[in-house]
Each structure stands twice: as structure tokens, then as C-alpha cells.
Design a protein around this motif. Structure first.
Motif, PDB file in Angstrom:
ATOM      1  N   THR A 219       0.767  -1.025   0.292  1.00  0.00           N
ATOM      2  CA  THR A 219      -0.278  -0.250   0.580  1.00  0.00           C
ATOM      3  C   THR A 219       0.919   1.494   0.050  1.00  0.00           C
ATOM      4  O   THR A 219       0.582   1.914  -0.904  1.00  0.00           O
ATOM      5  CB  THR A 219      -0.787   0.205   1.922  1.00  0.00           C
ATOM      6  OG1 THR A 219      -1.794  -0.699   1.436  1.00  0.00           O
ATOM      7  CG2 THR A 219      -1.931   1.167   1.692  1.00  0.00           C
ATOM      8  N   SER A 220       2.270   1.227   0.808  1.00  0.00           N
ATOM      9  CA  SER A 220       2.913   2.919   0.445  1.00  0.00           C
ATOM     10  C   SER A 220       3.171   2.765  -0.354  1.00  0.00           C
ATOM     11  O   SER A 220       3.494   3.642  -0.847  1.00  0.00           O
ATOM     12  CB  SER A 220       3.745   1.997   2.038  1.00  0.00           C
ATOM     13  OG  SER A 220       4.870   1.306   1.860  1.00  0.00           O
TER      14      SER A 220
ATOM     15  N   ARG B 206       1.610   2.024  -3.779  1.00  0.00           N
ATOM     16  CA  ARG B 206       1.098   2.396  -4.464  1.00  0.00           C
ATOM     17  C   ARG B 206       0.325   4.075  -3.997  1.00  0.00           C
ATOM     18  O   ARG B 206       0.505   4.514  -4.519  1.00  0.00           O
ATOM     19  CB  ARG B 206      -0.464   1.794  -3.865  1.00  0.00           C
ATOM     20  CG  ARG B 206      -1.649   1.846  -4.978  1.00  0.00           C
ATOM     21  CD  ARG B 206      -2.543   1.810  -4.863  1.00  0.00           C
ATOM     22  NE  ARG B 206      -2.658   0.062  -4.844  1.00  0.00           N
ATOM     23  CZ  ARG B 206      -2.525  -1.169  -4.632  1.00  0.00           C
ATOM     24  NH1 ARG B 206      -3.665  -0.487  -3.401  1.00  0.00           N
ATOM     25  NH2 ARG B 206      -2.271  -2.092  -4.290  1.00  0.00           N
ATOM     26  N   ASP B 207       0.358   4.265  -2.769  1.00  0.00           N
ATOM     27  CA  ASP B 207       0.692   5.816  -2.071  1.00  0.00           C
ATOM     28  C   ASP B 207       1.560   6.300  -2.575  1.00  0.00           C
ATOM     29  O   ASP B 207       1.839   8.080  -2.637  1.00  0.00           O
ATOM     30  CB  ASP B 207       0.306   5.788  -0.393  1.00  0.00           C
ATOM     31  CG  ASP B 207      -0.990   5.175   0.198  1.00  0.00           C
ATOM     32  OD1 ASP B 207      -1.606   4.943  -0.612  1.00  0.00           O
ATOM     33  OD2 ASP B 207      -0.967   4.927   0.924  1.00  0.00           O
ATOM     34  N   ASN B 208       2.974   5.819  -2.895  1.00  0.00           N
ATOM     35  CA  ASN B 208       3.880   7.006  -3.097  1.00  0.00           C
ATOM     36  C   ASN B 208       3.438   7.092  -4.446  1.00  0.00           C
ATOM     37  O   ASN B 208       3.956   8.450  -5.041  1.00  0.00           O
ATOM     38  CB  ASN B 208       5.251   6.300  -2.374  1.00  0.00           C
ATOM     39  CG  ASN B 208       5.982   6.316  -1.685  1.00  0.00           C
ATOM     40  OD1 ASN B 208       5.217   7.372  -0.616  1.00  0.00           O
ATOM     41  ND2 ASN B 208       6.502   5.528  -1.262  1.00  0.00           N
TER      42      ASN B 208
ATOM     43  N   ASN C 265       1.326   7.365  -6.561  1.00  0.00           N
ATOM     44  CA  ASN C 265      -0.108   8.126  -6.115  1.00  0.00           C
ATOM     45  C   ASN C 265       0.024   9.376  -6.229  1.00  0.00           C
ATOM     46  O   ASN C 265       0.167  10.656  -6.677  1.00  0.00           O
ATOM     47  CB  ASN C 265      -0.928   7.894  -4.891  1.00  0.00           C
ATOM     48  CG  ASN C 265      -2.106   8.601  -5.852  1.00  0.00           C
ATOM     49  OD1 ASN C 265      -2.346   9.163  -7.353  1.00  0.00           O
ATOM     50  ND2 ASN C 265      -3.467   8.578  -4.621  1.00  0.00           N
ATOM     51  N   GLU C 266       1.268  10.313  -4.732  1.00  0.00           N
ATOM     52  CA  GLU C 266       2.168  11.414  -4.220  1.00  0.00           C
ATOM     53  C   GLU C 266       2.678  11.674  -5.557  1.00  0.00           C
ATOM     54  O   GLU C 266       2.848  12.927  -5.575  1.00  0.00           O
ATOM     55  CB  GLU C 266       1.828  11.184  -3.079  1.00  0.00           C
ATOM     56  CG  GLU C 266       3.534  12.075  -2.285  1.00  0.00           C
ATOM     57  CD  GLU C 266       3.792  12.138  -1.495  1.00  0.00           C
ATOM     58  OE1 GLU C 266       4.452  13.091  -1.032  1.00  0.00           O
ATOM     59  OE2 GLU C 266       2.838  11.794  -0.371  1.00  0.00           O
TER      60      GLU C 266
ATOM     61  N   SER D 280      -4.808  17.262  -1.931  1.00  0.00           N
ATOM     62  CA  SER D 280      -4.498  15.617  -1.477  1.00  0.00           C
ATOM     63  C   SER D 280      -2.682  15.208  -1.717  1.00  0.00           C
ATOM     64  O   SER D 280      -2.277  14.823  -1.116  1.00  0.00           O
ATOM     65  CB  SER D 280      -4.597  15.251  -3.548  1.00  0.00           C
ATOM     66  OG  SER D 280      -3.856  15.630  -4.001  1.00  0.00           O
TER      67      SER D 280
END
Length: 79
Positions: free
Chosen positions: A2-3, A5-7, A9-10, A37
Motif C-alpha cells: 500500500t505504501s 501505491r501511496d508513493n 499516487n503522490e 491531496s
């Protein structure tokens, strides 16, 4: 997982932010959503004359936490 994917996306959101600043699309509602966001707390500036954007830029002032919970150094960027 998940991290990652978060990175990703960021990074995508930040790239879109930089593109909007460079193309002077900083006065839109989508820009506000993008800044929220990203957790952006910096300064976005726009210089206009006769209804046209002459120059736009930003000073980075947002912080994001890494796995260790540390805070990155603040840095300034101008386009």
C-alpha cells in the motif's frame, strides 16, 4: 504494498501539480483539490496583466512523513 501505491499516487499528483503551475493553470478548482491531496502548505504565486497570466510559480513548504516518522527538510522550488 500500500505504501508503494501511496508513493506512486503522490508522485503522480505532484507531477500534475508541477504541470499545472508551469502551464499557468493555477486558478482552477482542480488545483485546489490537488493541493489538498498533497497536503501542500507552501505558496503558489500568479502574476497577471490585462487578464493574462504572465508568470506562475510555487515555493514548496509541505512535509510528508517517511516510514520512520521523520520530517523532510523544507526546500524551495521556483519555476
Amino acid at each position: 504494498m500500500t505504501s508503494q501505491r501511496d508513493n506512486l499516487n503522490e508522485e503522480k499528483n505532484f507531477g500534475e501539480f508541477r504541470r499545472k503551475v508551469k502551464s499557468a493553470e493555477v486558478l482552477s478548482a482542480s488545483m485546489e483539490h490537488l493541493l489538498l491531496s498533497l497536503g501542500f502548505t507552501g505558496r503558489v504565486s500568479v502574476v497577471m496583466q490585462n487578464g493574462r497570466v504572465l508568470k506562475s510559480g510555487y515555493e514548496e513548504g509541505y512535509f510528508h512523513q517517511r516510514h520512520g516518522g521523520g520530517v523532510d527538510d523544507e526546500s524551495a522550488h521556483k519555476l
